[in-house]
Design a protein around this motif. Structure first.
Motif, PDB file in Angstrom:
ATOM      1  N   LEU A 197       0.860  -1.232  -0.079  1.00  0.00           N
ATOM      2  CA  LEU A 197      -0.334   0.122  -0.008  1.00  0.00           C
ATOM      3  C   LEU A 197       0.692   1.354   0.128  1.00  0.00           C
ATOM      4  CD1 LEU A 197      -2.928  -0.842   2.283  1.00  0.00           C
ATOM      5  CD2 LEU A 197      -2.624  -1.556  -0.143  1.00  0.00           C
ATOM      6  N   LEU A 198       0.665   2.309  -0.887  1.00  0.00           N
ATOM      7  CA  LEU A 198       1.443   3.547  -1.216  1.00  0.00           C
ATOM      8  C   LEU A 198       0.482   4.524  -0.551  1.00  0.00           C
ATOM      9  CD1 LEU A 198       2.593   1.413  -2.888  1.00  0.00           C
ATOM     10  CD2 LEU A 198       2.854   3.296  -4.795  1.00  0.00           C
ATOM     11  N   GLY A 199       1.254   5.517   0.165  1.00  0.00           N
ATOM     12  CA  GLY A 199       0.388   6.570   0.749  1.00  0.00           C
ATOM     13  C   GLY A 199       1.153   7.804   0.865  1.00  0.00           C
ATOM     14  N   SER A 200       0.570   8.996   0.882  1.00  0.00           N
ATOM     15  CA  SER A 200       1.408  10.521   1.098  1.00  0.00           C
ATOM     16  C   SER A 200       0.552  11.034   2.434  1.00  0.00           C
ATOM     17  CB  SER A 200       1.341  11.053  -0.021  1.00  0.00           C
ATOM     18  OG  SER A 200      -0.096  11.351  -0.293  1.00  0.00           O
ATOM     19  N   SER A 201      -0.172  10.178   3.130  1.00  0.00           N
ATOM     20  CA  SER A 201      -0.690  10.656   4.338  1.00  0.00           C
ATOM     21  C   SER A 201      -0.923   9.443   5.190  1.00  0.00           C
ATOM     22  CB  SER A 201      -2.234  11.339   3.960  1.00  0.00           C
ATOM     23  OG  SER A 201      -3.131  10.175   3.458  1.00  0.00           O
ATOM     24  N   ASP A 202      -1.794   9.564   6.256  1.00  0.00           N
ATOM     25  CA  ASP A 202      -2.073   8.346   7.346  1.00  0.00           C
ATOM     26  C   ASP A 202      -2.943   7.501   6.897  1.00  0.00           C
ATOM     27  OD1 ASP A 202      -4.482   9.979   7.427  1.00  0.00           O
ATOM     28  OD2 ASP A 202      -3.943  10.228   9.706  1.00  0.00           O
ATOM     29  N   PHE A 203      -3.791   7.655   6.041  1.00  0.00           N
ATOM     30  CA  PHE A 203      -4.862   6.685   5.619  1.00  0.00           C
ATOM     31  C   PHE A 203      -4.207   5.307   5.100  1.00  0.00           C
ATOM     32  CE2 PHE A 203      -7.814   4.465   2.819  1.00  0.00           C
ATOM     33  CZ  PHE A 203      -9.096   4.747   3.617  1.00  0.00           C
ATOM     34  N   SER A 204      -3.360   5.269   4.200  1.00  0.00           N
ATOM     35  CA  SER A 204      -2.917   3.900   3.860  1.00  0.00           C
ATOM     36  C   SER A 204      -1.994   3.373   4.962  1.00  0.00           C
ATOM     37  CB  SER A 204      -2.065   4.259   2.481  1.00  0.00           C
ATOM     38  OG  SER A 204      -2.836   4.279   1.407  1.00  0.00           O
ATOM     39  N   SER A 216       4.599   1.771   1.656  1.00  0.00           N
ATOM     40  CA  SER A 216       5.568   2.516   0.967  1.00  0.00           C
ATOM     41  C   SER A 216       5.047   3.929   0.909  1.00  0.00           C
ATOM     42  CB  SER A 216       5.942   2.175  -0.394  1.00  0.00           C
ATOM     43  OG  SER A 216       6.780   3.116  -1.162  1.00  0.00           O
ATOM     44  N   PHE A 217       5.891   4.866   1.885  1.00  0.00           N
ATOM     45  CA  PHE A 217       5.348   6.273   1.681  1.00  0.00           C
ATOM     46  C   PHE A 217       6.197   7.105   0.916  1.00  0.00           C
ATOM     47  CE2 PHE A 217       4.997  10.536   3.628  1.00  0.00           C
ATOM     48  CZ  PHE A 217       3.732  10.389   4.198  1.00  0.00           C
ATOM     49  N   ALA A 218       5.222   7.856   0.154  1.00  0.00           N
ATOM     50  CA  ALA A 218       5.698   8.905  -0.726  1.00  0.00           C
ATOM     51  C   ALA A 218       6.311  10.282  -0.244  1.00  0.00           C
ATOM     52  CB  ALA A 218       4.499   9.281  -1.706  1.00  0.00           C
ATOM     53  N   SER A 219       7.515   9.988   0.451  1.00  0.00           N
ATOM     54  CA  SER A 219       8.167  11.077   1.210  1.00  0.00           C
ATOM     55  C   SER A 219       8.890  11.789   0.083  1.00  0.00           C
ATOM     56  CB  SER A 219       9.176  10.455   2.094  1.00  0.00           C
ATOM     57  OG  SER A 219       9.864   9.107   1.764  1.00  0.00           O
ATOM     58  N   HIS A 220       9.088  11.432  -1.134  1.00  0.00           N
ATOM     59  CA  HIS A 220       9.856  12.187  -2.133  1.00  0.00           C
ATOM     60  C   HIS A 220       8.897  13.310  -2.350  1.00  0.00           C
ATOM     61  CE1 HIS A 220       7.294   9.304  -4.240  1.00  0.00           C
ATOM     62  NE2 HIS A 220       7.559   9.737  -5.149  1.00  0.00           N
ATOM     63  N   PHE A 221       7.715  13.455  -2.238  1.00  0.00           N
ATOM     64  CA  PHE A 221       6.901  14.556  -2.258  1.00  0.00           C
ATOM     65  C   PHE A 221       5.832  14.986  -1.457  1.00  0.00           C
ATOM     66  CE2 PHE A 221       4.249  11.461  -4.412  1.00  0.00           C
ATOM     67  CZ  PHE A 221       3.007  11.684  -4.003  1.00  0.00           C
ATOM     68  N   ALA A 222       5.962  14.273  -0.146  1.00  0.00           N
ATOM     69  CA  ALA A 222       5.250  14.591   1.083  1.00  0.00           C
ATOM     70  C   ALA A 222       6.121  14.528   2.262  1.00  0.00           C
ATOM     71  CB  ALA A 222       4.105  13.779   1.262  1.00  0.00           C
ATOM     72  N   PRO A 223       7.240  15.129   2.486  1.00  0.00           N
ATOM     73  CA  PRO A 223       8.359  14.790   3.222  1.00  0.00           C
ATOM     74  C   PRO A 223       7.771  15.035   4.823  1.00  0.00           C
ATOM     75  CG  PRO A 223       8.866  16.885   2.329  1.00  0.00           C
ATOM     76  CD  PRO A 223       7.792  16.179   1.213  1.00  0.00           C
ATOM     77  N   ARG A 224       6.906  15.961   4.893  1.00  0.00           N
ATOM     78  CA  ARG A 224       6.707  16.555   6.502  1.00  0.00           C
ATOM     79  C   ARG A 224       5.777  15.244   7.119  1.00  0.00           C
ATOM     80  NH1 ARG A 224       3.512  21.984   5.884  1.00  0.00           N
ATOM     81  NH2 ARG A 224       2.775  20.849   4.233  1.00  0.00           N
ATOM     82  N   PRO A 236       6.427  -5.344  10.342  1.00  0.00           N
ATOM     83  CA  PRO A 236       6.216  -4.433   9.571  1.00  0.00           C
ATOM     84  C   PRO A 236       7.374  -4.066   8.406  1.00  0.00           C
ATOM     85  CG  PRO A 236       6.497  -3.427  11.581  1.00  0.00           C
ATOM     86  CD  PRO A 236       6.204  -4.878  11.945  1.00  0.00           C
ATOM     87  N   TYR A 237       7.172  -3.709   7.390  1.00  0.00           N
ATOM     88  CA  TYR A 237       8.206  -3.398   6.482  1.00  0.00           C
ATOM     89  C   TYR A 237       7.823  -2.107   5.701  1.00  0.00           C
ATOM     90  CZ  TYR A 237      11.835  -4.418   3.061  1.00  0.00           C
ATOM     91  OH  TYR A 237      13.106  -4.554   2.112  1.00  0.00           O
TER      92      TYR A 237
END
Length: 338
Positions: free
Chosen positions: A174-181, A193-201, A223-224
Motif C-alpha cells: 500500500l502506497l500513501g502520502s498521508s496516514d490513510f494507507s 511505501s510512503f511517498a516522502s519524495h513529495f510529502a516529506p513532512r 512491518p516492512y
C-alpha cells in the motif's frame, strides 16, 4: 522476499522508481527504450526492485499503461523485482488488475510486486474518462484491496475468479502520502511505501502509525516500510544542481497548471520562477528527500534520512533529462553500496 543479488546501503536495499519520462524533443517510444536501458543498468549495479508509476494526461510521463510497461521491463531484465509504484486502484475494476498481475506473475514468477495507491494519479476530467463515472472514489479503496486479495486467494469466496491470478503469491504494497494507507497497511499486515519524495513532512508520523498499529498477517510477520527519495547526483555539486532544474521545472509546471514534456536543464532557475513559486516548489522538494549533489552529499543525506525514518528500504526516483546523466546518477548511488 528480497533477492539475494541485491546490494545494500547502510544495511538496507535500494530500489528505483521510474516514470518513463518523455523528454522535450522526444517521444514515448524513446522513453521506453531509455527505461529498458536504465533497468538493465541498475540491475547490474545491484538495485533491488524497479517500479513504475501510473499517471495520466501528463505529456512528460509515459508510464500510464503501467502493467504493459512492467511486462516490457521484466522481459528485458533477468532477476530484479519489477512492479507498480503504484497502480491507482480506484481507476480500475479490481478483477482487471488481478488478471493483469496474475499474468505478469505467471510470465515472471517470483519477480512481480503490486503497489497500490488510492489517488487517481490525474485530474478530475481524466479520472472521469478512465472510469466513465465518479460515483466511486478513494473511500472505497479498502474494499477494493479486499477484493484483490480474494481474487489472489486459493480459496476464492466469489463465483468470479481471476484467471490467471487465483492462488498466486504476489506481494501487495500500500502506497500513501498521508496516514490513510499507513493505517490500512497496518490493519491488514501489508507492506507499506510512503511517498516522502513529495510529502516529506508526513513521513515520520505515517511510519510510526504503521509500525505502532501493525498486525501480523499470513503475508507479513512484522512491518516492512519503504520510503521514496529523489536523488540527482553528478560528479560535481554544480552539475547536479543544473540537472535538477529539469525536475524543478516539472513541479513548477504542475503548480502553474501547464502541461509540458520534461524540459532540458538550464543554468539559472531564478530566471524562470518567482520567489513565491520557488518557495512552493522547494517545499515539496524538501532537501531531506530531494537530494541534489555530488557523492559525498548524497551519502550524508541518504544516510541521515534512512536513520531518521529507520526505513527498511529506500526507493529512488531521478527525473533527469539526459539518459547518460541519469545512468551516471544511479552509478554514483551504487558506489555507496556496502
Amino acid at each position: 522476499m528480497l533477492h539475494e543479488r541485491a546490494n545494500n546501503f547502510n544495511g538496507i536495499p535500494l530500489s528505483v522508481l521510474d516514470l518513463a519520462p518523455i523528454r522535450e524533443g522526444s517521444n514515448a517510444e524513446e522513453a521506453f527504450k531509455e527505461s529498458v536501458s536504465l533497468a538493465q543498468h541498475v540491475e547490474k549495479l545491484g538495485f533491488n526492485r524497479y517500479w513504475l508509476a501510473e499517471h495520466h494526461n501528463m505529456p512528460g510521463i509515459g508510464s500510464s499503461a503501467t502493467s504493459v510497461l512492467i511486462a516490457h521491463i521484466a522481459g528485458n531484465t533477468n532477476y530484479m523485482r519489477v512492479g507498480s509504484g503504484g497502480i491507482m486502484l480506484p481507476n480500475h475494476a479490481t478483477i482487471v488488475i488481478a488478471e493483469q498481475f496474475g499474468t505478469l506473475e505467471s510470465l515472471f514468477p517470483g519477480r512481480i510486486d503490486l503497489g497500490l495507491g488510492r489517488a487517481p494519479g490525474t485530474d478530475q476530467a481524466t479520472a472521469y474518462a478512465l472510469r466513465r463515472t465518479l460515483n466511486s472514489g478513494p473511500e472505497e479503496f479498502p474494499m477494493q484491496v479486499n477484493e484483490l486479495q480474494d481474487y489472489f486467494s486459493d480459496k476464492p469466496i466469489s463465483r468470479v475468479q481471476a484467471v490467471p491470478g487465483r492462488g498466486l503469491d504476489i506481494p501487495i504494497w500500500l502506497l500513501g502520502s498521508s496516514d490513510f494507507s499507513a493505517r490500512l497497511a497496518a490493519e491488514k499486515g501489508l507492506y507499506f511505501s510512503f511517498a516522502s519524495h513529495f510529502a516529506p513532512r508526513y513521513t515520520v508520523p505515517a511510519l510510526k502509525l504503521y509500525r505502532d498499529n501493525f498486525k501480523p498477517s499470513d503475508t507479513l510477520a512484522k512491518p516492512y516500510a519503504m520510503v521514496g527519495v529523489n536523488v540527482i547526483a553528478a560528479d560535481t555539486a554544480e552539475e547536479a544542481e543544473r540537472l535538477a532544474s529539469s525536475q524543478y521545472m516539472q513541479f513548477l509546471d504542475l503548480r502553474r497548471g501547464e502541461a509540458r514534456k520534461l524540459q532540458a536543464p538550464i543554468d539559472n532557475m531564478e530566471e524562470v520562477w518567482t520567489p513565491m513559486e520557488k518557495a512552493a516548489v522547494l517545499q515539496s522538494l524538501d532537501p531531506r528527500t530531494t537530494i541534489v549533489g555530488d557523492k559525498d552529499t548524497v551519502r550524508k543525506r541518504l544516510r541521515a534520512f534512512q536513520e531518521e525514518t529507520n526505513a527498511d528500504e529506500i526507493i529512488i526516483g531521478s527525473q533527469i533529462y539526459d539518459l547518460n546523466d541519469r545512468l551516471r546518477s544511479y552509478e554514483i548511488v551504487a558506489e555507496l553500496f556496502d
